[in-house]
Design an enzyme around this catalytic site. Structure first.
Site, short mmCIF file in Angstrom:
data_model
loop_
_atom_site.label_atom_id
_atom_site.label_comp_id
_atom_site.label_asym_id
_atom_site.label_seq_id
_atom_site.Cartn_x
_atom_site.Cartn_y
_atom_site.Cartn_z
N GLU A 221 -2.35 58.35 74.83
CA GLU A 221 -2.10 57.25 73.92
C GLU A 221 -3.21 57.15 72.86
OE1 GLU A 221 -0.35 56.32 77.98
OE2 GLU A 221 -2.23 57.15 77.23
N ASP B 56 -9.65 61.80 86.07
CA ASP B 56 -9.04 61.19 84.89
C ASP B 56 -8.83 59.70 85.08
OD1 ASP B 56 -7.81 61.74 82.18
OD2 ASP B 56 -6.13 60.78 83.17
#
Length: 143
Positions: free
Chosen positions: A52, A140
């Site tokens: 994003e 992550d």
């Protein structure tokens, strides 16, 4: 399947082909894609370059985000949800939230409309990646 989500999935597959995490995103206004991105944390050695964020960077300065929709193959995390809220993106359409619940409640509590398409293709991409590369995935998401 919606062609806009198909574009986000294509971004996820591009990231995977580059050795990264298969998450993709597109920013849309009035049916037109303003930006595309994919998770590049591994490729760019940058913990901030989630799909994003990459998408928003690639869209560049667009003035305002009213009437935009962010498509993401996976429910956004808190980092990406913060960007959605910061810029006032009113709607997020996600491919799935089964492999990662993300920040759905946080987004909704800030007035963001969430549409979960619950797509098996998105879930399969993530499940396969997580099974093959659990260390990269857990890094992550900060675990």
């Amino acid at each position: 399947m919606d062609e806009l989500m198909a574009s986000a999935i294509a971004q996820a597959k591009q990231g995977l082909s580059e050795g990264g995490i298969p998450i993709g995103s597109v920013l849309v206004r009035d049916g037109t894609i303003l930006g595309r991105g994919h998770n590049q944390r591994v490729q760019a050695d940058d913990p901030i370059t989630h799909a994003e964020i990459d998408c928003l960077r690639n869209a560049g300065r667009i003035g305002n985000y009213r009437n935009t929709v962010l498509y993401s193959t996976l429910m956004p995390c808190y980092l990406c949800a913060g960007a959605v809220i910061q810029f006032g993106i009113p709607k997020v359409i996600v491919g799935e939230a089964n492999t990662f619940a993300g920040a759905q409640t946080f987004l909704q509590n800030h007035g963001v409309e969430i549409v979960n398409l619950d797509l098996s293709e998105c879930q399969q991409l993530m499940e396969t990646f997580i099974n093959q590369y659990p260390d990269i995935w857990y890094e992550d998401i900060g675990e």
